[in-house]
Design a protein around this motif. Structure first.
Motif, PDB file in Angstrom:
ATOM      1  N   VAL A 162     -17.828  15.753   8.965  1.00  0.00           N
ATOM      2  CA  VAL A 162     -18.514  14.455   9.048  1.00  0.00           C
ATOM      3  C   VAL A 162     -18.325  13.678   7.750  1.00  0.00           C
ATOM      4  O   VAL A 162     -17.892  12.522   7.753  1.00  0.00           O
ATOM      5  CB  VAL A 162     -20.012  14.648   9.380  1.00  0.00           C
ATOM      6  N   LEU A 163     -18.641  14.291   6.655  1.00  0.00           N
ATOM      7  CA  LEU A 163     -18.477  13.650   5.352  1.00  0.00           C
ATOM      8  C   LEU A 163     -16.995  13.413   5.064  1.00  0.00           C
ATOM      9  O   LEU A 163     -16.618  12.368   4.513  1.00  0.00           O
ATOM     10  CB  LEU A 163     -19.094  14.528   4.265  1.00  0.00           C
ATOM     11  N   GLY A 164     -16.158  14.348   5.461  1.00  0.00           N
ATOM     12  CA  GLY A 164     -14.727  14.230   5.227  1.00  0.00           C
ATOM     13  C   GLY A 164     -14.116  13.018   5.903  1.00  0.00           C
ATOM     14  O   GLY A 164     -13.164  12.427   5.385  1.00  0.00           O
ATOM     15  N   ALA A 165     -14.649  12.619   7.046  1.00  0.00           N
ATOM     16  CA  ALA A 165     -14.124  11.442   7.747  1.00  0.00           C
ATOM     17  C   ALA A 165     -14.241  10.196   6.870  1.00  0.00           C
ATOM     18  O   ALA A 165     -13.309   9.377   6.823  1.00  0.00           O
ATOM     19  CB  ALA A 165     -14.857  11.240   9.071  1.00  0.00           C
ATOM     20  N   ALA A 166     -15.343  10.052   6.159  1.00  0.00           N
ATOM     21  CA  ALA A 166     -15.502   8.907   5.250  1.00  0.00           C
ATOM     22  C   ALA A 166     -14.494   8.978   4.107  1.00  0.00           C
ATOM     23  O   ALA A 166     -13.921   7.961   3.704  1.00  0.00           O
ATOM     24  CB  ALA A 166     -16.924   8.866   4.702  1.00  0.00           C
ATOM     25  N   PHE A 167     -14.258  10.171   3.607  1.00  0.00           N
ATOM     26  CA  PHE A 167     -13.264  10.351   2.552  1.00  0.00           C
ATOM     27  C   PHE A 167     -11.865   9.983   3.052  1.00  0.00           C
ATOM     28  O   PHE A 167     -11.086   9.370   2.320  1.00  0.00           O
ATOM     29  CB  PHE A 167     -13.280  11.802   2.047  1.00  0.00           C
ATOM     30  N   VAL A 168     -11.544  10.360   4.287  1.00  0.00           N
ATOM     31  CA  VAL A 168     -10.221  10.041   4.847  1.00  0.00           C
ATOM     32  C   VAL A 168     -10.046   8.531   4.994  1.00  0.00           C
ATOM     33  O   VAL A 168      -8.966   7.991   4.710  1.00  0.00           O
ATOM     34  CB  VAL A 168      -9.984  10.782   6.183  1.00  0.00           C
ATOM     35  N   VAL A 169     -11.092   7.827   5.403  1.00  0.00           N
ATOM     36  CA  VAL A 169     -11.015   6.369   5.503  1.00  0.00           C
ATOM     37  C   VAL A 169     -10.716   5.765   4.127  1.00  0.00           C
ATOM     38  O   VAL A 169      -9.845   4.891   3.998  1.00  0.00           O
ATOM     39  CB  VAL A 169     -12.314   5.774   6.102  1.00  0.00           C
ATOM     40  N   LEU A 170     -11.399   6.231   3.102  1.00  0.00           N
ATOM     41  CA  LEU A 170     -11.160   5.720   1.755  1.00  0.00           C
ATOM     42  C   LEU A 170      -9.730   6.043   1.305  1.00  0.00           C
ATOM     43  O   LEU A 170      -9.043   5.184   0.730  1.00  0.00           O
ATOM     44  CB  LEU A 170     -12.181   6.280   0.761  1.00  0.00           C
ATOM     45  N   ALA A 171      -9.256   7.248   1.589  1.00  0.00           N
ATOM     46  CA  ALA A 171      -7.883   7.628   1.210  1.00  0.00           C
ATOM     47  C   ALA A 171      -6.864   6.734   1.912  1.00  0.00           C
ATOM     48  O   ALA A 171      -5.878   6.300   1.293  1.00  0.00           O
ATOM     49  CB  ALA A 171      -7.630   9.094   1.547  1.00  0.00           C
ATOM     50  N   ALA A 172      -7.104   6.439   3.179  1.00  0.00           N
ATOM     51  CA  ALA A 172      -6.184   5.561   3.922  1.00  0.00           C
ATOM     52  C   ALA A 172      -6.182   4.151   3.329  1.00  0.00           C
ATOM     53  O   ALA A 172      -5.126   3.522   3.218  1.00  0.00           O
ATOM     54  CB  ALA A 172      -6.567   5.525   5.401  1.00  0.00           C
ATOM     55  N   LEU A 173      -7.347   3.656   2.923  1.00  0.00           N
ATOM     56  CA  LEU A 173      -7.425   2.338   2.289  1.00  0.00           C
ATOM     57  C   LEU A 173      -6.688   2.316   0.950  1.00  0.00           C
ATOM     58  O   LEU A 173      -6.016   1.341   0.610  1.00  0.00           O
ATOM     59  CB  LEU A 173      -8.878   1.913   2.103  1.00  0.00           C
ATOM     60  N   ILE A 174      -6.807   3.408   0.203  1.00  0.00           N
ATOM     61  CA  ILE A 174      -6.098   3.502  -1.076  1.00  0.00           C
ATOM     62  C   ILE A 174      -4.592   3.456  -0.821  1.00  0.00           C
ATOM     63  O   ILE A 174      -3.862   2.707  -1.488  1.00  0.00           O
ATOM     64  CB  ILE A 174      -6.490   4.795  -1.823  1.00  0.00           C
ATOM     65  N   ALA A 175      -4.121   4.243   0.147  1.00  0.00           N
ATOM     66  CA  ALA A 175      -2.692   4.270   0.462  1.00  0.00           C
ATOM     67  C   ALA A 175      -2.208   2.896   0.919  1.00  0.00           C
ATOM     68  O   ALA A 175      -1.173   2.405   0.452  1.00  0.00           O
ATOM     69  CB  ALA A 175      -2.414   5.323   1.529  1.00  0.00           C
ATOM     70  N   LEU A 176      -2.949   2.274   1.806  1.00  0.00           N
ATOM     71  CA  LEU A 176      -2.583   0.944   2.284  1.00  0.00           C
ATOM     72  C   LEU A 176      -2.568  -0.060   1.135  1.00  0.00           C
ATOM     73  O   LEU A 176      -1.665  -0.895   1.029  1.00  0.00           O
ATOM     74  CB  LEU A 176      -3.554   0.489   3.386  1.00  0.00           C
ATOM     75  N   GLY A 177      -3.555   0.043   0.270  1.00  0.00           N
ATOM     76  CA  GLY A 177      -3.631  -0.846  -0.885  1.00  0.00           C
ATOM     77  C   GLY A 177      -2.428  -0.738  -1.794  1.00  0.00           C
ATOM     78  O   GLY A 177      -1.948  -1.736  -2.334  1.00  0.00           O
ATOM     79  N   ARG A 178      -1.890   0.466  -1.943  1.00  0.00           N
ATOM     80  CA  ARG A 178      -0.709   0.668  -2.793  1.00  0.00           C
ATOM     81  C   ARG A 178       0.497  -0.088  -2.244  1.00  0.00           C
ATOM     82  O   ARG A 178       1.332  -0.574  -3.002  1.00  0.00           O
ATOM     83  CB  ARG A 178      -0.384   2.152  -2.937  1.00  0.00           C
ATOM     84  N   VAL A 179       0.578  -0.185  -0.918  1.00  0.00           N
ATOM     85  CA  VAL A 179       1.681  -0.930  -0.301  1.00  0.00           C
ATOM     86  C   VAL A 179       1.417  -2.430  -0.395  1.00  0.00           C
ATOM     87  O   VAL A 179       2.301  -3.205  -0.770  1.00  0.00           O
ATOM     88  CB  VAL A 179       1.885  -0.498   1.173  1.00  0.00           C
ATOM     89  N   VAL A 180       0.195  -2.837  -0.091  1.00  0.00           N
ATOM     90  CA  VAL A 180      -0.148  -4.266  -0.081  1.00  0.00           C
ATOM     91  C   VAL A 180       0.072  -4.907  -1.453  1.00  0.00           C
ATOM     92  O   VAL A 180       0.569  -6.022  -1.541  1.00  0.00           O
ATOM     93  CB  VAL A 180      -1.603  -4.486   0.408  1.00  0.00           C
ATOM     94  N   VAL A 181      -0.285  -4.207  -2.532  1.00  0.00           N
ATOM     95  CA  VAL A 181      -0.136  -4.798  -3.866  1.00  0.00           C
ATOM     96  C   VAL A 181       1.290  -4.685  -4.392  1.00  0.00           C
ATOM     97  O   VAL A 181       1.594  -5.191  -5.471  1.00  0.00           O
ATOM     98  CB  VAL A 181      -1.137  -4.214  -4.891  1.00  0.00           C
ATOM     99  N   GLY A 182       2.173  -4.038  -3.651  1.00  0.00           N
ATOM    100  CA  GLY A 182       3.574  -3.975  -4.030  1.00  0.00           C
ATOM    101  C   GLY A 182       3.959  -2.846  -4.954  1.00  0.00           C
ATOM    102  O   GLY A 182       5.039  -2.847  -5.535  1.00  0.00           O
ATOM    103  N   GLU A 183       3.081  -1.870  -5.114  1.00  0.00           N
ATOM    104  CA  GLU A 183       3.376  -0.730  -5.984  1.00  0.00           C
ATOM    105  C   GLU A 183       4.264   0.310  -5.299  1.00  0.00           C
ATOM    106  O   GLU A 183       4.963   1.061  -5.972  1.00  0.00           O
ATOM    107  CB  GLU A 183       2.073  -0.053  -6.442  1.00  0.00           C
ATOM    108  N   HIS A 184       4.180   0.400  -3.965  1.00  0.00           N
ATOM    109  CA  HIS A 184       4.907   1.436  -3.236  1.00  0.00           C
ATOM    110  C   HIS A 184       5.458   0.914  -1.915  1.00  0.00           C
ATOM    111  O   HIS A 184       4.920  -0.036  -1.337  1.00  0.00           O
ATOM    112  CB  HIS A 184       3.989   2.623  -2.911  1.00  0.00           C
TER     113      HIS A 184
END
Length: 179
Positions: A104-126
């Motif tokens: 249950v708690l891990g699901a929230a962590f996975v959402v944050l991890a996915a946002l971090i990964a997406l953010g790395r692409v959106v800002v042009g770092e990866h």
């Protein structure tokens, strides 16, 4: 852009601090589940980042802004290897570890991890492949640490809680009496 800039700048620190907070929120003398999650998550992040070092020394890919003409780069102009993404590896290592121990708690962590990964692409770092590889490396590190490293992590948790539990016990007592 600015939302993802904030997520990618602070998200990895936030997910790491959230893992540490699991330890602090575990009642001294109570269940070790969150302490195991915290210790395992940080251990998995270390394993993932070590794997990234090995990979990036043998295969260097320039970052997107180095390869393509861009008007604005949202993040700092780093010149280290783009592949694999350290932020994604660490974030997914932490998130998947917590997910394996507390779904249950891990699901929230996975959402944050996915946002971090997406953010790395959106800002042009990866490139998308960089963060996908990072997510896979982080997931693999989590599986290795949770499945194979559990005896070592459990021993380390027992060792470290000898120091932290006496420090946290008065805070927990005060919190319970205040309710």
């Amino acid at each position: 852009g600015t939302t993802f800039k904030a997520i990618e700048t602070y998200g990895t620190v936030l997910i790491g601090l959230a893992a540490v907070c699991l330890w602090l929120l575990a009642r001294p003398g109570g269940s070790r589940k969150w302490k195991l999650a915290a210790g395992s998550a940080l251990g998995a992040a270390a394993v993932a980042l070590l794997a990234n070092r090995v990979i990036s020394t043998s295969w260097h890919r320039d970052r997107p802004f180095e390869t393509h003409q861009v008007e604005h780069v949202w993040g700092p102009r780093k010149t280290d290897a783009s592949f694999p993404s350290d932020h994604s590896s660490a974030a997914f290592a932490i998130a998947v570890t917590v997910l394996l121990i507390d779904p249950v708690l891990g699901a929230a962590f996975v959402v944050l991890a996915a946002l971090i990964a997406l953010g790395r692409v959106v800002v042009g770092e990866h490139y998308p492949g960089d963060v996908l590889a990072g997510a896979l490396i982080g997931t693999a590190a989590a599986l290795v640490v949770v499945r194979l490293g559990r005896p070592v992590i459990a021993w380390l948790v027992r060792l470290v809680e000898r120091v932290t539990d006496p420090l946290l016990r008065p805070i927990w007592r005060r919190r319970v009496t205040d309710l």
